[in-house]
Scaffold this motif. Structure first.
Motif, PDB file in Angstrom:
ATOM      1  N   TRP B  38     -25.305  24.630  -7.012  1.00 32.45           N
ATOM      2  CA  TRP B  38     -24.846  25.998  -6.745  1.00 32.45           C
ATOM      3  C   TRP B  38     -23.611  26.329  -7.574  1.00 32.45           C
ATOM      4  O   TRP B  38     -23.476  27.454  -8.080  1.00 32.45           O
ATOM      5  N   ASN B  40     -22.926  25.141 -10.493  1.00 30.59           N
ATOM      6  CA  ASN B  40     -23.385  25.383 -11.859  1.00 30.59           C
ATOM      7  C   ASN B  40     -23.969  26.784 -12.000  1.00 30.59           C
ATOM      8  O   ASN B  40     -23.811  27.439 -13.013  1.00 30.59           O
ATOM      9  N   TYR B  41     -24.666  27.212 -10.962  1.00 34.31           N
ATOM     10  CA  TYR B  41     -25.276  28.534 -11.014  1.00 34.31           C
ATOM     11  C   TYR B  41     -24.218  29.642 -10.924  1.00 34.31           C
ATOM     12  O   TYR B  41     -24.241  30.614 -11.669  1.00 34.31           O
ATOM     13  N   VAL B  42     -23.292  29.466 -10.022  1.00 41.29           N
ATOM     14  CA  VAL B  42     -22.366  30.561  -9.727  1.00 41.29           C
ATOM     15  C   VAL B  42     -21.185  30.609 -10.712  1.00 41.29           C
ATOM     16  O   VAL B  42     -20.757  31.683 -11.104  1.00 41.29           O
TER      17      VAL B  42
END
Lengths: 1001, 88, 418
Positions: B38, B40-42
């Motif tokens: 998460w 890495n995504y955000v």
């Protein structure tokens, strides 16, 4: 200098006389004149004072590159400082004033600055004014004086009486410039059938042709081209219009000066029009600007570009000097010498070159021009204006080799070569390359596929080549846009006088020095900013050698002309000092706008109340007509309170809020965001975006939900109703409606493509009225039909359909105020009608409308969070909403909300405060321990504060470290900027009716 | 000004769209519980100087999310597709 | 090298200004340095200066791919202020302000800090509350701040729009009197000259193309002028941080965005302070030369191009006229753009990286110029001592993992919204 209007010739209308003034003195001109030509015709020589040394300055050019003759045009609200006289068309009643001078430009006491010039070398201010003490006091004292001296003209603080408008335009081929190349390009593209827009900054088409003697071949050629172009429906011509910027994807910004050439625009007409042109192809035929030469006194009134002198003679029929020295390093000035001589001046031409074709020399000799080859002007002599030129033989690098002699003159016309106008091409991020034969920077024609450069902007070899280049560029552009027809044959170029090929055999020297390589006296590079050659030398000596350092350290090229005249000479001086070719020095970056543009033109009509759109609810008129004070809530206007009999805000909201708790009130909440969530997977979607569960919500019910951002911070809250099996009605806060919708759409279209859900914004489709108070059920029961509103039939968080005044409405039972309350959803168009019906029916129930301020007081009493608490930094735990989160399912933010700092014990959490004493707290106050220092960030802060009519106390919501564990503690509430310190008791945020008896009644 | 060829509405000005984010980062599955995925995504981005795939929202048009190829150095624009048609 | 003073100006003037020496040397790179700073902007040069001055580390080079101060140091709106609310930011920016206040004396170079004050206008009661909180945090931390109501703002700034025609009426403002503007280029030059005097090598036209590695550690950089070894490498390349970090295998919480600025034609004094509009992202001040300097919003999309587009021109000039209607006839002289490191919470990073030998200074968003002195001071400390100073201890690279977002605007992890 004595100059005067010639009795014949010129492209002016002598049948009309225009009366104007400069510094209060009368001048006359004719239609077709510029202010500059009229000033010259009226023997006005000193027009302006320079920036730093306040040196007297006259008219130097005939175009947008003018560095010197800046005037304050017009007065009062329409005044425009720093206006080049060369770009102002003459009009009846024109009033212009000298600027940056006291008492006036003729007798400016600021000229004493010249005596200090040795102390005011480049960057001198970086080396002093620091003062003997610490801090910035001494500098700021000096700065005050410097600032008064700096600046040029005066701005006004009066509103602009004129209007502006904006046009969006589309075309196939945009042609910029209407000289021989531009006209040929427009012709080729136009004949091919492409949709063409031709833009010319001057008041009339023709470019360089307008500077040739009247009645020549150029005029006939121009007439023919104009006739063919104006006959084409697919060619639109904009004059008095400047392409100020070239932007990516072939978008161009243009300012059309629609009514700037008159005293004031006619009624309902814009002063200027901002065109945003989207084209497929562009042809840049922007010409070239002549450069001056660097020698002592090269800034004096009476020194002028040779091409400008020729323009004044031929276009405006003004003789800028009777005894003229023309100094050049190239062929182009020969035409000026010839035309000046033919107009009656006695002319000496001083050419730095030793070899010149006989043909050129013969034509001058025939007109009585004396020619001195291998000579240069070392200094311009004279007080106030030029009275003589000091001329000497020079070496090929511009050093004097002989003894100087004086040639008396009242005009010194100079040509140091030409600089192609590469600005628009370069603005797209391209660096021009150096053409050493012609000593200028030129564009690389292949660099931008959709922009073709032609004519003098490419340093074309004279008009014949310019016409060919322009025609070819236009024809190729037309092919590129798939125009259907052929462009036909190129027009035969006009026959123009000698020297239009300025690049032929140019001798690349720009500075004339004595035998030691030093200029004599003050030799200027940047005229407006008073940057001398010695300033460039100093910058070099101190290591400011990069072009950008040079520019920034000396400020050369940073004046209102942006160095159109001076940049090349600055660069060539730096190249010489470094001992490298000028191509190694490079240019600074060309930035928009090409010439300065009025802010108001870009703004168009989007000012005042139209600066941003205003959103009004369907009930807005009622609020205004009934005395509401409305206030901004983002883009919306909302009633803040409805004052009665001279009430202020405080009295009004206290009355309104108490009324709601006692009787019944109603408030327009149409601004709530509303989103239709539809499709078979809607429940799953809601389950993912809200922290709480949605799978079990039956049709006919609604539920409060909280949403997080992806990073686990609270984003929004609101209620969502299940209208049907696959049909949900979501509401959001007013502020976050767009954000929630965009996030939902993003998730559905990128990550959750398998969910069958569609979102539609329906905010504007529904008016919403919240009816709150103990009598709300009675009122709604009386006014509606078809809906059973009884406690058992419609408990909290249920909704029902019914009819009010003939309109089908949906009635949600839910409460924000903590009272028995309903939200009535009405199709927007009937919102007003239903509101009126409620008002009429409400009389027996003592119904009263209330505004956002009372709503705020009511929600604070209930401990409901709103914008101030949802500040983008708070978690569910912080806000006491943790209990809502489902532990059984993942939701947006469910993982990252558990990061260590976000769940840390000591985070400030929502509590209530009861403020001691009579005075309310102010939101934004900080909280400190009751005893102890009040410094640092504190233990928390007050987020919302109000007087609570229900409790008779001043209360507040706040976020306090370990708040929920500190109930009963007394803390300090400090508002440093308001100068207040208070004590408060920490209490539960649910101040009023914590068990919710009233709303569940 | 950028002009974006929306697959549904055609060539439109940048001002009709809002920029979303890097379209290379992939949102973890809903039931992913590893915080690093998460994060890495955000938060974390390649931030390339050059070709970039990015989300744009045709917010004043068809309201579709688009995946646009654009060069962050030259601003040159390449293909534009509907996000829902771009494979994960 | 000569000391700058009124006396030196006088003395040099008498000798025709012929004897001024270079402001800084132009050395070739040595094969090796103790510390190598990549990026010759204000932050990099300040770091080198404080490494030498505060930590006696003098075997230092600053390498710059173009010309000194050519990045955001040379293309910002020159505003200096210390009005930050979030713990982690407040005292860092106040340290910067304090360094600013004596910087001209410290560097023997007039950086022209003009403490003419800055107004943050508020256009709603909610904004007034937020401003009050900010002002209170400032005051509680010993920083000057005042909250003015509409009448007081009107008395001080009579040229704003107070008419009924105003879309977003002014409710009040928060004012910091010690805020102001400085001469941006002078900051780079002043630090360069002072660092050079301390023995720092400043190497222009030298671009980093990669790193030198040994056992997984960075031991120098590969440049267009050859390899240069270094005990420690510090990056101070805002706008290109992501690009250079990726060469070291780091993915950062940063995106690069373009921001435009604008300057008008010069006018006699009109605005004697700095004003930030509260209804749109826009700020304005007047330079000593007389031009009105204006800043607006980001372009909104990732960009390494120093180019701006028309929508933001319209936004900024529209804001200018909305704020001060009489600016309508004023002419725009120049627009330009810089590329910013936009971090995920709007706050910077000054920290050791997980890659040994590599230190990072970046993520400055719009705030880099005012931070220059403290950024250099704290980065020098961090490099010298291998641990952060108290004032930059929150500017870590891994704060997002812990949930410590220093989000002044509360916009969340959306770089183009900060």
């Amino acid at each position: 200098m004595t100059s005067s209007r010639l009795s014949t010739g010129g492209r002016i209308d002598r049948s009309t006389v225009l009366k104007m003034t400069f510094d209060g003195r009368s001048i006359v001109g004719h239609p077709g004149d510029t202010l500059a030509s009229a000033l010259l015709a009226n023997d006005e020589n000193v027009i302006a004072r320079s920036f730093k040394y306040h040196r007297a300055r006259g008219i130097y050019t005939a175009g947008v590159e003018e560095p010197n003759a800046l005037v304050q045009l017009r007065y009062g609200a329409r005044t425009e400082p720093n206006t080049p006289a060369t770009t102002v068309m003459a009009y009846e009643g024109l009033e212009a004033f000298g600027q940056n001078a006291w008492p006036n430009v003729r007798l400016d006491v600021g000229v004493v600055n010249q005596l200090l010039s040795p102390f005011m070398s480049a960057g001198f201010y970086y080396k002093t004014f620091v003062g003997p003490f610490k801090g910035t006091g001494f500098w700021m004292l000096c700065e005050k004086i410097i600032r008064q001296a700096a600046g040029m003209g005066r701005g006004v603080t009066l509103d602009d009486p004129d209007t502006y408008e904006k046009v969006n335009a589309f075309c196939d081929v945009l042609v910029i410039g209407s000289g021989p190349a531009g006209l040929s390009a427009a012709l080729a593209a136009g004949r091919a059938g492409a949709k063409v827009i031709l833009v010319e900054q001057d008041s009339t088409l023709g470019g360089s042709l307008l500077s040739a003697p009247v009645g020549g071949d150029g005029d006939a050629w121009l007439d023919k081209m104009k006739a063919e172009l104006t006959a084409m429906d697919n060619v639109q011509i904009l004059t008095r219009s400047t392409v100020f910027g070239a932007y990516e994807q072939n978008v161009y910004g243009v300012i059309e000066r629609v009514w700037d050439h008159v005293l004031a625009p006619p009624a309902h007409q814009p002063r200027q029009r901002y065109w945003q042109i989207r084209t497929k192809q562009a042809v840049m035929a922007t010409g070239a600007i002549e450069r001056n030469m660097v020698f002592g006194g090269n800034d004096k009134p009476g020194v002028m570009l040779a091409s400008a002198a020729r323009t004044y003679v031929n276009r405006f029929a003004v003789l800028p000097g009777r005894r003229v020295v023309v100094a050049t390093n190239n062929d182009s000035a020969y035409a000026a010498a010839l035309d000046l001589a033919n107009a009656g001046s006695s002319v000496t031409l001083v050419d730095a070159r030793t070899q010149v074709p006989e043909k050129l020399l013969d034509s001058l000799k025939a007109s009585g021009v004396k020619v001195l080859l291998g000579h240069g002007v070392l200094t311009a002599k004279g007080r106030g204006g030029v009275s003589a030129a000091t001329v000497t033989t020079i070496s090929p690098d511009g050093r004097a080799t002989g003894t100087a002699r004086h040639i008396p003159c009242d005009l010194l016309a100079v040509s140091g070569g030409w600089s192609p106008v590469v600005h628009l091409w370069s603005q797209r991020g391209n660096k021009p390359v150096f053409n050493s034969a012609k000593a200028c920077f030129v564009p690389v024609n292949s660099a931008i596929e959709t922009m073709k450069c032609a004519g003098a902007s490419m340093a074309a070899d004279g008009s014949v080549v310019a016409v060919a280049q322009g025609f070819s560029a236009g024809a190729t552009a037309a092919i590129d846009v798939k125009a259907k027809n052929s462009s036909g044959d190129a027009p035969i170029a006009p026959k123009v006088s000698h020297g239009d090929d300025w690049g032929r055999d140019l001798l690349s020297i720009n500075t004339i020095t004595d035998d030691n390589g030093k200029t004599r006296g003050k030799a200027f590079i940047d005229l407006q900013h008073d940057i001398k050659q010695s300033d460039i030398d100093l910058a070099y000596r101190e290591g400011y050698v990069s072009v950008e350092h040079l520019k920034r350290y000396t400020t050369t090229g940073m004046a209102t002309d942006q160095g159109k005249l001076s940049n090349f000479n600055a660069l060539s001086q730096m190249a010489m000092l470094q001992g490298v070719p000028i191509s190694d020095v490079g240019t600074t970056v060309f930035r928009p706008p090409y010439t300065p543009i009025a802010l108001g033109a870009i703004v168009g009509r989007e000012h005042g109340t139209h600066f941003r759109p205003t959103r009004l609810t369907p009930l807005h008129d009622w609020h205004v007509n009934n005395g509401a004070i409305v206030s901004e809530a983002g883009a919306w206007m909302r009633p803040q309170y409805y004052p009665e009999r001279g009430e202020g805000l405080r009295e009004a909201y206290i009355r309104e809020a108490s009324h709601v708790r006692k009787h019944v009130g109603m408030i327009d909440v149409s601004t709530l965001g509303k989103i239709a969530v539809q499709g078979p997977d809607s429940a799953e979607f809601l389950n993912r975006v809200y922290v709480n569960g949605w799978k079990m919500l039956p049709v006919g019910r609604l539920r409060y939900g909280v949403m997080l951002r992806e990073d686990g911070i609270v984003m929004d809250d609101g209620a969502t109703a299940r209208l049907g099996e696959h049909d949900y009605f979501m509401s959001t806060t007013t502020a976050n409606a767009a954000k929630v919708l965009a996030l939902g759409e993003h998730l559905l279209q990128t990550a959750w493509k398998d969910l069958k859900v569609h979102l539609t914004t329906i905010t504007d489709q529904w008016a919403v009225i919240a009816v709150a108070g103990p009598k709300s059920r009675d009122l709604l029961g009386a006014v509606s039909s078809g809906a059973d509103l009884s406690r058992d039939a419609l408990p909290n968080n249920h909704f029902v359909h019914g009819e009010i005044a003939g309109v089908t409405v949906r009635i949600h039972r839910m409460s924000y105020s903590g009272e028995l309350a309903y939200e009535v959803y009405i199709p927007s168009g009937f919102g007003h009608h239903v509101w009126d019906a409620l008002i009429s029916a409400g009389v027996p129930y003592n119904l009263c409308p209330y505004g956002t301020e009372a709503m705020g007081a009511l929600r604070i009493e209930k401990g409901h969070v709103a914008g101030p608490e949802l500040d983008g930094r708070t978690t569910m735990k912080d806000l006491g909403l943790e209990g809502l989160a489902s532990g059984k399912k993942p939701f947006v933010g469910s993982v990252l909300r558990n990061r260590p700092v976000l769940i840390h014990q000591s985070r400030p959490c929502l509590v209530g405060l009861e403020i001691e004493g009579d005075q309310g707290a102010q939101a934004g106050s900080l909280l400190y321990l009751d005893t102890g220092p009040t410094e640092g960030h504190g233990e928390g802060w007050v987020s919302s504060a109000t007087y609570s009519p229900a409790l008779g106390k001043n209360i507040a919501l706040s976020l306090l470290q370990n708040g929920p564990e500190r109930l009963g503690e007394t803390i300090r509430v400090v508002n440093f900027v308001g100068g207040t310190r208070q004590r408060a008791k920490v209490v539960s945020p649910h101040f009023f009716d914590p068990s919710g008896v009233r709303q569940n009644d | 000004m950028l002009r974006i060829k929306c697959p549904i509405c055609g060539l439109r000005d940048e001002t009709e769209f809002t920029y979303g984010a890097d379209a290379i980062v992939r949102r973890p599955d809903m039931d992913e519980t590893n915080p690093q995925d998460w994060l890495n995504y955000v938060f974390y981005r390649d931030d390339p100087k050059g070709p970039h795939k990015e989300y744009w929202h045709h917010v004043q048009g068809c309201r579709q999310w688009l995946v646009l190829e654009r060069n962050t150095l030259s601003h040159e624009i390449g293909a534009c597709r509907l996000a829902r048609e771009v494979p994960k | 090298m000569s000391n700058y003073s009124a006396f030196s100006i006088f003395r040099h003037a008498l000798s025709g200004n012929k004897n001024w020496s270079r402001a800084w040397r132009d050395p070739d790179p040595k094969p090796s340095y103790d510390v190598l700073i990549v990026g010759g902007g204000g932050h990099g040069l300040a770091t080198a200066y404080y490494l030498a001055k505060e930590h006696d580390i003098r075997n230092v080079a600053v390498i710059e791919k173009g010309w000194l101060g050519g990045g955001n140091t040379g293309r910002n709106t020159t505003i200096v202020r210390s009005n930050y609310m979030m713990p982690g930011n407040t005292m860092f920016y106040e340290r910067s302000m304090k360094l600013w206040e004596n910087l001209s004396q410290d560097l023997n170079f007039n950086v022209m800090l003009s403490q003419r004050g800055q107004y943050n206008l508020c256009h709603s009661p909610g904004q007034m509350d937020a401003a009050r909180r900010r002002g209170n945090v400032m005051r509680a931390n010993g920083i000057d701040a005042e909250l003015f109501d509409r009448d007081e703002v009107r008395r001080r700034l009579p040229y704003l729009d107070y008419s009924d025609n105003c879309r977003f009426p002014v409710h009040g403002a928060i004012f910091q009197s010690r805020a102001g503007t400085a001469r941006h280029d002078a900051v780079a030059w002043g630090y360069a000259r002072a660092a050079d005097k301390q023995g720092v090598d400043i190497i222009q036209q030298c671009e980093v193309v990669g790193y030198l590695w040994e056992d997984g550690k960075i031991i120098g950089v590969e440049t267009t002028k050859g390899p240069i070894r270094a005990g420690k490498v510090g990056l101070a390349v805002a706008g290109h941080t992501g690009h250079l970090a990726s060469k070291a295998g780091l993915r950062l919480p940063i995106e690069t965005h373009a921001l435009q600025a604008f300057v008008s034609e010069p006018l006699k004094p009109l605005i004697d302070t700095v004003i930030s509009f509260g209804a749109a992202h826009f700020y304005i001040s007047q330079s000593d030369k007389g031009g009105l300097v204006m800043g607006g919003d980001l372009e909104g999309y990732n960009s390494y191009a120093q180019l701006g587009g028309l929508p933001i021109v319209e936004h900024a000039l529209g804001s200018a006229k909305a704020l001060i209607p009489s600016l309508s006839r004023l002419r725009l002289l120049r627009q330009w753009a810089g590329v910013m490191d936009m971090s995920m919470d709007g706050s910077p990073i000054i920290a050791k990286t997980p890659v040994e030998g590599l230190y990072l200074n970046g993520g400055w968003c719009y705030g880099g110029f005012k931070a220059t002195p403290a950024s250099g001071w704290c980065f020098a400390w961090t490099i010298a001592k291998d641990e952060p100073h108290e004032d930059n201890c929150e500017f870590t690279l891994n704060r997002f993992e812990h949930g410590y977002q220093i989000d002044e605007k509360g916009m969340g992890p959306q770089p183009n919204a900060h």
